[in-house]
Design a protein around this motif. Sequence first.
Motif, PDB file in Angstrom:
ATOM      1  N   ILE A 137      32.458  38.628  38.808  1.00 49.73           N
ATOM      2  CA  ILE A 137      31.249  38.962  39.558  1.00 49.73           C
ATOM      3  C   ILE A 137      31.224  40.459  39.883  1.00 49.73           C
ATOM      4  O   ILE A 137      32.242  41.141  39.765  1.00 49.73           O
ATOM      5  CB  ILE A 137      31.150  38.138  40.859  1.00 49.73           C
ATOM      6  CG1 ILE A 137      32.392  38.366  41.734  1.00 49.73           C
ATOM      7  CG2 ILE A 137      30.972  36.664  40.539  1.00 49.73           C
ATOM      8  CD1 ILE A 137      32.322  37.680  43.091  1.00 49.73           C
ATOM      9  N   ASP A 138      30.064  40.942  40.300  1.00 48.22           N
ATOM     10  CA  ASP A 138      29.881  42.375  40.522  1.00 48.22           C
ATOM     11  C   ASP A 138      30.178  42.824  41.956  1.00 48.22           C
ATOM     12  O   ASP A 138      29.693  43.879  42.379  1.00 48.22           O
ATOM     13  CB  ASP A 138      28.448  42.778  40.149  1.00 48.22           C
ATOM     14  CG  ASP A 138      27.403  42.076  41.004  1.00 48.22           C
ATOM     15  OD1 ASP A 138      27.756  41.099  41.701  1.00 48.22           O
ATOM     16  OD2 ASP A 138      26.235  42.499  40.983  1.00 48.22           O
ATOM     17  N   LYS A 139      30.956  42.073  42.701  1.00 50.77           N
ATOM     18  CA  LYS A 139      31.321  42.446  44.065  1.00 50.77           C
ATOM     19  C   LYS A 139      32.841  42.397  44.207  1.00 50.77           C
ATOM     20  O   LYS A 139      33.505  41.533  43.600  1.00 50.77           O
ATOM     21  CB  LYS A 139      30.679  41.490  45.076  1.00 50.77           C
ATOM     22  CG  LYS A 139      29.149  41.520  45.059  1.00 50.77           C
ATOM     23  CD  LYS A 139      28.610  42.886  45.418  1.00 50.77           C
ATOM     24  CE  LYS A 139      27.105  42.978  45.258  1.00 50.77           C
ATOM     25  NZ  LYS A 139      26.350  42.131  46.182  1.00 50.77           N
ATOM     26  N   GLY A 140      33.372  43.358  45.007  1.00 48.66           N
ATOM     27  CA  GLY A 140      34.821  43.433  45.185  1.00 48.66           C
ATOM     28  C   GLY A 140      35.210  43.787  46.603  1.00 48.66           C
ATOM     29  O   GLY A 140      34.452  43.521  47.558  1.00 48.66           O
ATOM     30  N   SER A 141      36.363  44.418  46.750  1.00 47.15           N
ATOM     31  CA  SER A 141      36.898  44.705  48.085  1.00 47.15           C
ATOM     32  C   SER A 141      36.005  45.667  48.868  1.00 47.15           C
ATOM     33  O   SER A 141      35.949  45.615  50.095  1.00 47.15           O
ATOM     34  CB  SER A 141      38.311  45.289  47.962  1.00 47.15           C
ATOM     35  OG  SER A 141      38.305  46.482  47.189  1.00 47.15           O
ATOM     36  N   THR A 142      35.300  46.564  48.179  1.00 50.93           N
ATOM     37  CA  THR A 142      34.392  47.469  48.888  1.00 50.93           C
ATOM     38  C   THR A 142      33.221  46.716  49.515  1.00 50.93           C
ATOM     39  O   THR A 142      32.545  47.254  50.403  1.00 50.93           O
ATOM     40  CB  THR A 142      33.840  48.542  47.930  1.00 50.93           C
ATOM     41  OG1 THR A 142      33.200  47.898  46.816  1.00 50.93           O
ATOM     42  CG2 THR A 142      34.949  49.436  47.428  1.00 50.93           C
ATOM     43  N   ASP A 143      32.986  45.478  49.077  1.00 46.76           N
ATOM     44  CA  ASP A 143      31.929  44.640  49.642  1.00 46.76           C
ATOM     45  C   ASP A 143      32.482  43.620  50.631  1.00 46.76           C
ATOM     46  O   ASP A 143      31.747  42.740  51.101  1.00 46.76           O
ATOM     47  CB  ASP A 143      31.187  43.906  48.517  1.00 46.76           C
ATOM     48  CG  ASP A 143      30.635  44.865  47.482  1.00 46.76           C
ATOM     49  OD1 ASP A 143      29.673  45.579  47.812  1.00 46.76           O
ATOM     50  OD2 ASP A 143      31.164  44.892  46.349  1.00 46.76           O
ATOM     51  N   GLY A 144      33.788  43.727  50.911  1.00 49.01           N
ATOM     52  CA  GLY A 144      34.401  42.803  51.847  1.00 49.01           C
ATOM     53  C   GLY A 144      34.907  41.514  51.232  1.00 49.01           C
ATOM     54  O   GLY A 144      35.316  40.594  51.955  1.00 49.01           O
ATOM     55  N   VAL A 145      34.915  41.427  49.913  1.00 50.38           N
ATOM     56  CA  VAL A 145      35.389  40.223  49.229  1.00 50.38           C
ATOM     57  C   VAL A 145      36.916  40.217  49.194  1.00 50.38           C
ATOM     58  O   VAL A 145      37.548  41.256  48.954  1.00 50.38           O
ATOM     59  CB  VAL A 145      34.819  40.155  47.800  1.00 50.38           C
ATOM     60  CG1 VAL A 145      35.404  38.959  47.040  1.00 50.38           C
ATOM     61  CG2 VAL A 145      33.301  40.075  47.836  1.00 50.38           C
ATOM     62  N   SER A 146      37.510  39.042  49.427  1.00 46.14           N
ATOM     63  CA  SER A 146      38.971  38.896  49.427  1.00 46.14           C
ATOM     64  C   SER A 146      39.376  37.741  48.529  1.00 46.14           C
ATOM     65  O   SER A 146      38.580  36.838  48.239  1.00 46.14           O
ATOM     66  CB  SER A 146      39.486  38.635  50.844  1.00 46.14           C
ATOM     67  OG  SER A 146      39.088  39.661  51.732  1.00 46.14           O
ATOM     68  N   ALA A 147      40.633  37.770  48.104  1.00 50.58           N
ATOM     69  CA  ALA A 147      41.174  36.642  47.340  1.00 50.58           C
ATOM     70  C   ALA A 147      41.129  35.392  48.206  1.00 50.58           C
ATOM     71  O   ALA A 147      41.301  35.449  49.428  1.00 50.58           O
ATOM     72  CB  ALA A 147      42.605  36.941  46.902  1.00 50.58           C
TER      73      ALA A 147
END
Length: 284
Positions: A137-147
């Motif tokens: 997906i196009d969202k990562g840690s800079t968007d607050g997404v976590s494992a």
Amino acid sequence: MEEFFNSFKFRILAGLFVLIFFFMLHAARDGTAVPFLSKAVGWVLTPAQGLTARLAGDAGGVIGDYLNAPEIARENDELRAKIDELNRRMVEYERFRAENEQLREFLEIKEKNPDFDFEPAMVVGRDSASRFYSFTIDKGSTDGVSAMDPVINASGLVGLVSEVGLTHSKVVTILDATVEVAVMDAATREIGATAGTVALAEEGKLKFSYLPRDSGASPGDIVVTTGVGGIFPREIVVGTIEQLLPESHGLSLYAVIAPPSDLRNVRDVIVIKSFVGKADALEP
């Protein structure tokens, strides 16, 4: 010379001369010599004039096209620019339409689950080597997404974030054999757990295990998450029971579940970054 005067050609010419002379005498007698000559000239010249006019028109067209070539090229460039602009606007329209539809679905989810802190995301890549249809997906840690963040869509549970980068993340679906979800039959309240198998994943389905032999579950029942373990929120739809089968050991039953959407081709998802009960459950 004598041969010419005795030839067939001479006889034809002589006949034509006599015929023309006859018509001229007749015209002179009637006073129509000038009109006659005018008509004769017209008979001879009219076809030539028509041919000349056509040739002049064709030549004028070619010359006109040559002289207007820069103007035609400019008009073609303008038309190409307009087509490019229309194509760009069409792409933007389709993007806005998809985003609006996604936003409407997300607002409905937010109304039902006000405790959710979620991040909309779009599928930008698929793992062709995965037998369980993992994707990026196009969202990562800079968007607050976590494992370990759960991933859903408007229909129900999709999977789990497995790897996180700065601007992208990898998601494994609930069809994956490594993903277990605590679930229950919404009709009978019987609990169990889901897990994927290679054979079922090929059909876009998964397994609901640990049902008792005398289970009251039946095809058509909705299966939802229990919230046990704190990884997934409660009462997220996982799928619908399609059939009940005995386990190989004969001590319990399992159900084949069809997710509410095709997880093999999912496009838009929601990452749930936080929900009531998650933080405590994931603390060491």
